[in-house]
Motif scaffolding. Sequence first.
Motif, PDB file in Angstrom:
ATOM      1  N   VAL A 138     -11.999   9.067 -15.903  1.00 48.61           N
ATOM      2  CA  VAL A 138     -12.427   8.795 -14.533  1.00 48.61           C
ATOM      3  C   VAL A 138     -12.041   7.380 -14.132  1.00 48.61           C
ATOM      4  N   SER A 139     -12.287   6.433 -15.021  1.00 48.76           N
ATOM      5  CA  SER A 139     -11.947   5.031 -14.730  1.00 48.76           C
ATOM      6  C   SER A 139     -10.455   4.867 -14.466  1.00 48.76           C
ATOM      7  N   ARG A 140      -9.624   5.556 -15.239  1.00 51.08           N
ATOM      8  CA  ARG A 140      -8.165   5.448 -15.044  1.00 51.08           C
ATOM      9  C   ARG A 140      -7.750   6.009 -13.687  1.00 51.08           C
ATOM     10  N   GLN A 141      -8.346   7.136 -13.288  1.00 49.79           N
ATOM     11  CA  GLN A 141      -7.998   7.719 -11.995  1.00 49.79           C
ATOM     12  C   GLN A 141      -8.423   6.810 -10.846  1.00 49.79           C
ATOM     13  N   ILE A 142      -9.598   6.221 -10.972  1.00 49.06           N
ATOM     14  CA  ILE A 142     -10.061   5.306  -9.916  1.00 49.06           C
ATOM     15  C   ILE A 142      -9.164   4.076  -9.856  1.00 49.06           C
ATOM     16  N   MET A 188       0.858  -1.192   0.000  1.00 47.10           N
ATOM     17  CA  MET A 188       0.000   0.000   0.000  1.00 47.10           C
ATOM     18  C   MET A 188       0.894   1.242   0.000  1.00 47.10           C
ATOM     19  N   ASP A 189       0.816   2.045  -1.079  1.00 45.68           N
ATOM     20  CA  ASP A 189       1.685   3.200  -1.226  1.00 45.68           C
ATOM     21  C   ASP A 189       0.900   4.346  -1.857  1.00 45.68           C
ATOM     22  N   PHE A 190       0.614   5.379  -1.051  1.00 48.42           N
ATOM     23  CA  PHE A 190      -0.168   6.516  -1.538  1.00 48.42           C
ATOM     24  C   PHE A 190       0.718   7.695  -1.957  1.00 48.42           C
ATOM     25  N   THR A 191       2.036   7.491  -1.960  1.00 49.22           N
ATOM     26  CA  THR A 191       2.913   8.617  -2.253  1.00 49.22           C
ATOM     27  C   THR A 191       2.745   9.134  -3.670  1.00 49.22           C
ATOM     28  N   ASP A 192       2.310   8.295  -4.596  1.00 46.30           N
ATOM     29  CA  ASP A 192       2.169   8.718  -5.986  1.00 46.30           C
ATOM     30  C   ASP A 192       0.724   9.032  -6.373  1.00 46.30           C
ATOM     31  N   VAL A 193      -0.179   9.027  -5.404  1.00 46.54           N
ATOM     32  CA  VAL A 193      -1.575   9.344  -5.710  1.00 46.54           C
ATOM     33  C   VAL A 193      -1.712  10.845  -5.933  1.00 46.54           C
ATOM     34  N   SER A 194      -2.274  11.240  -7.055  1.00 44.75           N
ATOM     35  CA  SER A 194      -2.384  12.658  -7.386  1.00 44.75           C
ATOM     36  C   SER A 194      -3.618  13.277  -6.750  1.00 44.75           C
ATOM     37  N   LEU A 195      -3.593  14.611  -6.645  1.00 43.22           N
ATOM     38  CA  LEU A 195      -4.785  15.325  -6.179  1.00 43.22           C
ATOM     39  C   LEU A 195      -5.943  15.123  -7.141  1.00 43.22           C
ATOM     40  N   THR A 196      -5.624  15.007  -8.416  1.00 39.12           N
ATOM     41  CA  THR A 196      -6.681  14.750  -9.403  1.00 39.12           C
ATOM     42  C   THR A 196      -7.390  13.448  -9.097  1.00 39.12           C
ATOM     43  N   ALA A 197      -6.618  12.401  -8.766  1.00 36.80           N
ATOM     44  CA  ALA A 197      -7.238  11.112  -8.443  1.00 36.80           C
ATOM     45  C   ALA A 197      -8.124  11.223  -7.212  1.00 36.80           C
ATOM     46  N   LEU A 198      -7.677  11.993  -6.211  1.00 28.50           N
ATOM     47  CA  LEU A 198      -8.494  12.164  -5.009  1.00 28.50           C
ATOM     48  C   LEU A 198      -9.787  12.904  -5.327  1.00 28.50           C
ATOM     49  N   ARG A 199      -9.698  13.947  -6.162  1.00 29.73           N
ATOM     50  CA  ARG A 199     -10.908  14.691  -6.524  1.00 29.73           C
ATOM     51  C   ARG A 199     -11.863  13.821  -7.331  1.00 29.73           C
ATOM     52  N   VAL A 200     -11.318  13.021  -8.220  1.00 25.25           N
ATOM     53  CA  VAL A 200     -12.170  12.130  -9.009  1.00 25.25           C
ATOM     54  C   VAL A 200     -12.836  11.103  -8.109  1.00 25.25           C
ATOM     55  N   PHE A 201     -12.079  10.555  -7.170  1.00 26.07           N
ATOM     56  CA  PHE A 201     -12.642   9.560  -6.256  1.00 26.07           C
ATOM     57  C   PHE A 201     -13.774  10.163  -5.437  1.00 26.07           C
ATOM     58  N   THR A 209     -22.092   7.341  -9.766  1.00 26.15           N
ATOM     59  CA  THR A 209     -21.731   6.617 -10.990  1.00 26.15           C
ATOM     60  C   THR A 209     -20.512   7.278 -11.615  1.00 26.15           C
ATOM     61  N   PHE A 210     -19.772   6.501 -12.411  1.00 26.12           N
ATOM     62  CA  PHE A 210     -18.633   7.060 -13.133  1.00 26.12           C
ATOM     63  C   PHE A 210     -19.115   8.102 -14.140  1.00 26.12           C
ATOM     64  N   THR A 211     -20.242   7.818 -14.775  1.00 22.27           N
ATOM     65  CA  THR A 211     -20.763   8.729 -15.799  1.00 22.27           C
ATOM     66  C   THR A 211     -21.112  10.085 -15.206  1.00 22.27           C
ATOM     67  N   ALA A 212     -21.834  10.085 -14.084  1.00 18.82           N
ATOM     68  CA  ALA A 212     -22.231  11.345 -13.454  1.00 18.82           C
ATOM     69  C   ALA A 212     -21.015  12.115 -12.959  1.00 18.82           C
ATOM     70  N   ALA A 213     -20.024  11.398 -12.417  1.00 16.30           N
ATOM     71  CA  ALA A 213     -18.809  12.067 -11.956  1.00 16.30           C
ATOM     72  C   ALA A 213     -18.067  12.699 -13.127  1.00 16.30           C
ATOM     73  N   ALA A 214     -17.983  11.974 -14.251  1.00 14.53           N
ATOM     74  CA  ALA A 214     -17.310  12.508 -15.428  1.00 14.53           C
ATOM     75  C   ALA A 214     -17.990  13.781 -15.915  1.00 14.53           C
ATOM     76  N   GLU A 215     -19.314  13.779 -15.931  1.00 14.92           N
ATOM     77  CA  GLU A 215     -20.055  14.959 -16.378  1.00 14.92           C
ATOM     78  C   GLU A 215     -19.812  16.146 -15.453  1.00 14.92           C
ATOM     79  N   SER A 216     -19.773  15.900 -14.139  1.00 20.27           N
ATOM     80  CA  SER A 216     -19.588  16.996 -13.189  1.00 20.27           C
ATOM     81  C   SER A 216     -18.190  17.590 -13.263  1.00 20.27           C
ATOM     82  N   LEU A 217     -17.216  16.772 -13.632  1.00 16.91           N
ATOM     83  CA  LEU A 217     -15.827  17.231 -13.680  1.00 16.91           C
ATOM     84  C   LEU A 217     -15.392  17.683 -15.066  1.00 16.91           C
ATOM     85  N   GLY A 218     -16.196  17.389 -16.078  1.00 14.91           N
ATOM     86  CA  GLY A 218     -15.806  17.711 -17.437  1.00 14.91           C
ATOM     87  C   GLY A 218     -14.783  16.746 -18.006  1.00 14.91           C
ATOM     88  N   TYR A 219     -14.748  15.512 -17.491  1.00 15.87           N
ATOM     89  CA  TYR A 219     -13.828  14.486 -17.961  1.00 15.87           C
ATOM     90  C   TYR A 219     -14.576  13.463 -18.812  1.00 15.87           C
TER      91      TYR A 219
END
Length: 307
Positions: free
Chosen positions: A37-41, A1-14, A22-32
């Motif tokens: 979104v799937s890659r960040q998760i 378990m290593d969170f040192t490389d987790v980006s702020l973008t990944a945290l915001r997406v999560f 849903t992934f779809t609703a999150a993508a729409e809200s973020l403009g992604y």
Amino acid sequence: MDFTDVSLTALRVFRAVAERGTFTAAAESLGYTQSAVSRQIASIERAAGTELLERRREGVRLTPAGRVVLRRATVVLDQIDATARELSGLPAEGGVVRVGWFPSAGGVLLPRALAALRRTDPAVRVVGREGATPELVRALRAGSLDLAVLASVPPFRPPDAESPPLVLRTLTERALCVAVPAADPLARGDFVDVADLRGRRWIAAPPSDEDRLMGVWPGLDERPDIAHTARDWLAKLHLVAAGCGLTTLPASLAGAAPPGVRVLPVRGGPQEQRRLLLARLPHPPAEPVVRVAAALRAAAVEIGAPT
């Protein structure tokens, strides 16, 4: 378990996925894109070494590990946002309260509470958004809201089964009414008999996976004839005024109906009660949150609702 490389973008997406459901609703809200979104998760789950989201046909749900990561991610993101504000010279957000509300609360209850709050606590700033009850509950759990005004229908179950339970307080409990055009024969009396609702045309909210059909009288023993769909309750009422059909309305919104509309109780069947609930997480709230909650409760008293 290593969170040192987790980006702020990944945290915001999560956090967005946890909040939106849903992934779809999150993508729409973020403009992604959904694939982004799937890659960040995937990246944050690799860092965690376990699944953080339980994939279901109707959407996603946080796993126990996911709830831990979300709680920590919210602290990190809030601190980053506060730092950015301080560096840019903007005032600290200590007096900001994030509120979400179910659409019918935005018609009378919320404006009245905010108007009173500006007089009594001008330093408290309320920001927020309208949303469906399931979305608002997820936003509370995700730490994106401090308070949420939720809708509840019989048998008035808790809004979710997560632990710890949300702190809930009833703001209003009123009967569901029907809005009819003033020129309609139904408008001549002081109430509408449920039998007279058969065969009528209805103005309802668009279908949703999260909320039951809104705008049609519950329990009709026929397939409803939907003349128009609209999410905005005021748009539905103006369509009623134009003679385009009937719609349902909580009694607490009767005073906001435009000219050409009568809001009447319905008799002859089970009474349809509707509650607005004030919800928050169970940790001790900050003082600005306490003041906003008090303003919402006081507004509920002013409109004649039980607390």
